[in-house]
Design a protein around this motif. Structure first.
Motif, PDB file in Angstrom:
ATOM      1  N   LEU A 105       0.828  -1.205   0.000  1.00 38.62           N
ATOM      2  CA  LEU A 105       0.000   0.000   0.000  1.00 38.62           C
ATOM      3  C   LEU A 105       0.862   1.254   0.000  1.00 38.62           C
ATOM      4  O   LEU A 105       1.934   1.282   0.607  1.00 38.62           O
ATOM      5  CB  LEU A 105      -0.914   0.012   1.235  1.00 38.62           C
ATOM      6  CG  LEU A 105      -1.985  -1.085   1.289  1.00 38.62           C
ATOM      7  CD1 LEU A 105      -2.776  -0.963   2.575  1.00 38.62           C
ATOM      8  CD2 LEU A 105      -2.916  -1.005   0.092  1.00 38.62           C
ATOM      9  N   PRO A 106       0.380   2.322  -0.647  1.00 39.45           N
ATOM     10  CA  PRO A 106       1.101   3.598  -0.599  1.00 39.45           C
ATOM     11  C   PRO A 106       1.014   4.196   0.791  1.00 39.45           C
ATOM     12  O   PRO A 106       0.121   3.842   1.579  1.00 39.45           O
ATOM     13  CB  PRO A 106       0.336   4.463  -1.613  1.00 39.45           C
ATOM     14  CG  PRO A 106      -1.028   3.872  -1.670  1.00 39.45           C
ATOM     15  CD  PRO A 106      -0.841   2.391  -1.455  1.00 39.45           C
ATOM     16  N   PRO A 107       1.933   5.084   1.147  1.00 39.21           N
ATOM     17  CA  PRO A 107       1.896   5.700   2.476  1.00 39.21           C
ATOM     18  C   PRO A 107       0.568   6.406   2.714  1.00 39.21           C
ATOM     19  O   PRO A 107       0.028   7.070   1.845  1.00 39.21           O
ATOM     20  CB  PRO A 107       3.059   6.698   2.449  1.00 39.21           C
ATOM     21  CG  PRO A 107       3.955   6.204   1.358  1.00 39.21           C
ATOM     22  CD  PRO A 107       3.060   5.572   0.335  1.00 39.21           C
ATOM     23  N   GLN A 108       0.028   6.244   3.903  1.00 39.60           N
ATOM     24  CA  GLN A 108      -1.252   6.858   4.260  1.00 39.60           C
ATOM     25  C   GLN A 108      -1.050   7.658   5.548  1.00 39.60           C
ATOM     26  O   GLN A 108      -0.154   7.384   6.341  1.00 39.60           O
ATOM     27  CB  GLN A 108      -2.322   5.776   4.518  1.00 39.60           C
ATOM     28  CG  GLN A 108      -2.564   4.855   3.335  1.00 39.60           C
ATOM     29  CD  GLN A 108      -3.659   5.387   2.430  1.00 39.60           C
ATOM     30  OE1 GLN A 108      -4.166   6.484   2.630  1.00 39.60           O
ATOM     31  NE2 GLN A 108      -4.010   4.610   1.419  1.00 39.60           N
ATOM     32  N   THR A 109      -1.889   8.630   5.732  1.00 40.85           N
ATOM     33  CA  THR A 109      -1.872   9.333   7.005  1.00 40.85           C
ATOM     34  C   THR A 109      -2.426   8.417   8.073  1.00 40.85           C
ATOM     35  O   THR A 109      -3.305   7.599   7.815  1.00 40.85           O
ATOM     36  CB  THR A 109      -2.747  10.598   6.933  1.00 40.85           C
ATOM     37  OG1 THR A 109      -4.064  10.210   6.533  1.00 40.85           O
ATOM     38  CG2 THR A 109      -2.180  11.578   5.932  1.00 40.85           C
ATOM     39  N   ARG A 110      -1.881   8.512   9.255  1.00 40.40           N
ATOM     40  CA  ARG A 110      -2.292   7.622  10.334  1.00 40.40           C
ATOM     41  C   ARG A 110      -3.756   7.866  10.684  1.00 40.40           C
ATOM     42  O   ARG A 110      -4.176   8.994  10.877  1.00 40.40           O
ATOM     43  CB  ARG A 110      -1.403   7.838  11.570  1.00 40.40           C
ATOM     44  CG  ARG A 110      -1.790   6.917  12.736  1.00 40.40           C
ATOM     45  CD  ARG A 110      -0.825   7.129  13.900  1.00 40.40           C
ATOM     46  NE  ARG A 110      -1.210   6.336  15.029  1.00 40.40           N
ATOM     47  CZ  ARG A 110      -0.864   5.064  15.215  1.00 40.40           C
ATOM     48  NH1 ARG A 110      -0.130   4.460  14.310  1.00 40.40           N
ATOM     49  NH2 ARG A 110      -1.237   4.415  16.293  1.00 40.40           N
ATOM     50  N   SER A 148      -7.659   0.090   9.374  1.00 37.09           N
ATOM     51  CA  SER A 148      -6.516   0.912   9.775  1.00 37.09           C
ATOM     52  C   SER A 148      -5.661   1.315   8.586  1.00 37.09           C
ATOM     53  O   SER A 148      -4.944   2.325   8.638  1.00 37.09           O
ATOM     54  CB  SER A 148      -5.661   0.147  10.792  1.00 37.09           C
ATOM     55  OG  SER A 148      -5.124  -1.022  10.222  1.00 37.09           O
ATOM     56  N   ALA A 149      -5.728   0.533   7.483  1.00 43.54           N
ATOM     57  CA  ALA A 149      -4.914   0.825   6.294  1.00 43.54           C
ATOM     58  C   ALA A 149      -5.672   1.661   5.270  1.00 43.54           C
ATOM     59  O   ALA A 149      -5.163   1.891   4.170  1.00 43.54           O
ATOM     60  CB  ALA A 149      -4.453  -0.477   5.655  1.00 43.54           C
ATOM     61  N   HIS A 150      -6.891   2.125   5.581  1.00 43.01           N
ATOM     62  CA  HIS A 150      -7.710   2.921   4.661  1.00 43.01           C
ATOM     63  C   HIS A 150      -7.990   2.151   3.364  1.00 43.01           C
ATOM     64  O   HIS A 150      -8.047   2.741   2.280  1.00 43.01           O
ATOM     65  CB  HIS A 150      -7.035   4.249   4.318  1.00 43.01           C
ATOM     66  CG  HIS A 150      -6.903   5.174   5.480  1.00 43.01           C
ATOM     67  ND1 HIS A 150      -7.858   6.111   5.807  1.00 43.01           N
ATOM     68  CD2 HIS A 150      -5.928   5.299   6.401  1.00 43.01           C
ATOM     69  CE1 HIS A 150      -7.468   6.782   6.882  1.00 43.01           C
ATOM     70  NE2 HIS A 150      -6.304   6.300   7.260  1.00 43.01           N
ATOM     71  N   ALA A 151      -8.157   0.856   3.451  1.00 40.06           N
ATOM     72  CA  ALA A 151      -8.440   0.046   2.263  1.00 40.06           C
ATOM     73  C   ALA A 151      -9.936   0.099   1.952  1.00 40.06           C
ATOM     74  O   ALA A 151     -10.729   0.719   2.679  1.00 40.06           O
ATOM     75  CB  ALA A 151      -7.984  -1.390   2.490  1.00 40.06           C
ATOM     76  N   ASN A 152     -10.339  -0.575   0.868  1.00 41.61           N
ATOM     77  CA  ASN A 152     -11.725  -0.564   0.394  1.00 41.61           C
ATOM     78  C   ASN A 152     -12.553  -1.554   1.210  1.00 41.61           C
ATOM     79  O   ASN A 152     -12.705  -2.714   0.847  1.00 41.61           O
ATOM     80  CB  ASN A 152     -11.755  -0.932  -1.091  1.00 41.61           C
ATOM     81  CG  ASN A 152     -13.136  -0.746  -1.702  1.00 41.61           C
ATOM     82  OD1 ASN A 152     -14.145  -0.728  -1.001  1.00 41.61           O
ATOM     83  ND2 ASN A 152     -13.182  -0.610  -3.015  1.00 41.61           N
ATOM     84  N   LEU A 153     -13.121  -1.062   2.316  1.00 40.25           N
ATOM     85  CA  LEU A 153     -13.845  -1.953   3.228  1.00 40.25           C
ATOM     86  C   LEU A 153     -15.071  -2.621   2.595  1.00 40.25           C
ATOM     87  O   LEU A 153     -15.313  -3.805   2.841  1.00 40.25           O
ATOM     88  CB  LEU A 153     -14.254  -1.193   4.490  1.00 40.25           C
ATOM     89  CG  LEU A 153     -13.208  -1.151   5.610  1.00 40.25           C
ATOM     90  CD1 LEU A 153     -13.702  -0.271   6.744  1.00 40.25           C
ATOM     91  CD2 LEU A 153     -12.912  -2.542   6.125  1.00 40.25           C
TER      92      LEU A 153
END
Length: 374
Positions: A178-183, A333-338
């Motif tokens: 995954l690309p860097p994401q904001t926490r 937590s990874a902002h993925a496509n839930l």
């Protein structure tokens, strides 16, 4: 402390003492599961399983949980699994769901290949190998082992070996994928431990939950489903959830923790010194098969990403053979496509839990017919 023999004798007093002992034991293990939440995958099943194993091997406890508790835990687990099929989530990814359905079926074939390897190189029986190698629905596989004449200890060993390996490796792989994401800032949990069902109206939700569990178990026996106490409530729960008849009936909070604790403890108490020696012989083949299944699922995720143009991180989380609850927590937590991940993981869980017992029954009948023909 060793349970005195008089607790296993008949009589109202002894039954009352037994109930108190089981209540204390389950309460302690629920607390232990809560303490293990930050560090372990599925701690409310894994910790009771390990503690039950220790108590059984040392002779501290010789009895298994009462049969009504075992059947109730299966029925509640079935209701929980049925609620994972979410129509709104499926509709959001309708354009991409067909390839994922194909992938779930291909995953089933891969798991059957791994089961064949376990039979060929480790000598386990077909039912145990099929349930042990099935990807997804570890709680259902463990809970239904006894009903399908499988060795629940070996099934639990293979399932939790896979679960531990996948959950340990997923965060590391996601950092590379995954690309860097904001926490993400964790939102406060609105549902406390005494919020027992997923819904605002707790009394009504508990009533509907109990009704689905009881009616589903009766339906499962009437339809002669494999593992009827599990499969009947799962089918009924999926039906009422997808049709919108009822919502907010999934166990959560303390009830959900107690449910998984019960399943883990029941399996742990099946172990013995002799069975532990046999599990050591399973480890090399089980480890190789687990790595093979995980690698094949990763390959399918890469293929899906190319076909559907969905990011590889999302397809990986949607197809990884880890526990659905842990996967969804990681995806959040990874902002993925839930919506995509929850619908595909729920669909696979449903397919695996329903098709694996059918495969076991079919192969068992074919083997019996072959023996009669010979």
């Amino acid at each position: 402390m060793r349970i005195p023999p008089r607790f296993r004798s008949s009589g109202i007093a002894s039954r009352g003492a037994s109930v108190v002992l089981w209540a204390v034991m389950l309460s302690v293990m629920v607390v232990a599961g809560e303490l293990g939440e930050p560090a372990l995958p599925s701690p409310h099943m894994l910790i009771p399983l390990l503690l039950g194993l220790v108590m059984a091997v040392t002779g501290l406890v010789r009895d298994r949980p009462p049969a009504p508790l075992h059947r109730a835990s299966q029925a509640l687990l079935g209701v929980l699994m049925g609620t994972y099929l979410n129509v709104s989530a499926l509709s959001q990814v309708a354009g991409s769901i067909a390839p994922f359905i194909v992938v779930t079926l291909m995953t089933l074939l891969i798991c059957q290949g791994a089961a064949w390897a376990m039979i060929r190189f480790s000598g386990v029986d077909r039912a145990t190998a099929t349930l042990g190698m099935i990807a997804g629905g570890s709680a259902a596989a463990v809970a239904s082992a006894g009903d399908l004449d499988a060795d629940g200890r070996q099934v639990a060993f293979m399932q939790y070996l896979r679960l531990g390996l996948v959950m340990a490796s997923t965060p590391l792989l996601l950092q590379m994928i995954l690309p860097p994401q904001t926490r993400q800032t964790d939102e406060p949990d609105a549902a406390g431990p005494w919020h027992l069902v997923h819904g605002h109206d707790q009394p009504l939700g508990l009533f509907v939950l109990a009704a689905i569990a009881v009616l589903g178990a009766l339906m499962g026996r009437r339809l002669r489903l494999p593992s009827p106490a599990l499969m009947g409530p799962m089918l009924l729960s999926a039906t009422v959830t997808m049709t919108g008849i009822a919502h907010g009936v999934a166990p959560e909070g303390m009830l959900r923790s107690l449910l998984f604790t019960m399943i883990g403890l029941d399996v742990g108490l099946r172990f013995s010194r002799r069975s532990m020696r046999s599990l050591r012989r399973l480890l090399p083949t089980a480890l190789a098969c687990t790595i093979g299944v995980s690698a094949a699922c990763t390959g399918l995720a890469w293929l899906l990403a190319g076909i559907t143009q969905i990011p590889f991180g999302d397809t990986y989380l949607a197809t990884t053979p880890g526990g659905i609850n842990a996967v969804l927590a990681t995806a959040s937590s990874a902002h993925a496509n839930l919506p995509l991940i929850s619908s595909v993981q729920g669909l696979r869980l449903f397919e695996m839990a329903f098709l694996a017992p059918l495969l076991i029954r079919i192969t068992h009948r074919k083997r019996q017919s072959g023996l009669r023909g010979a």
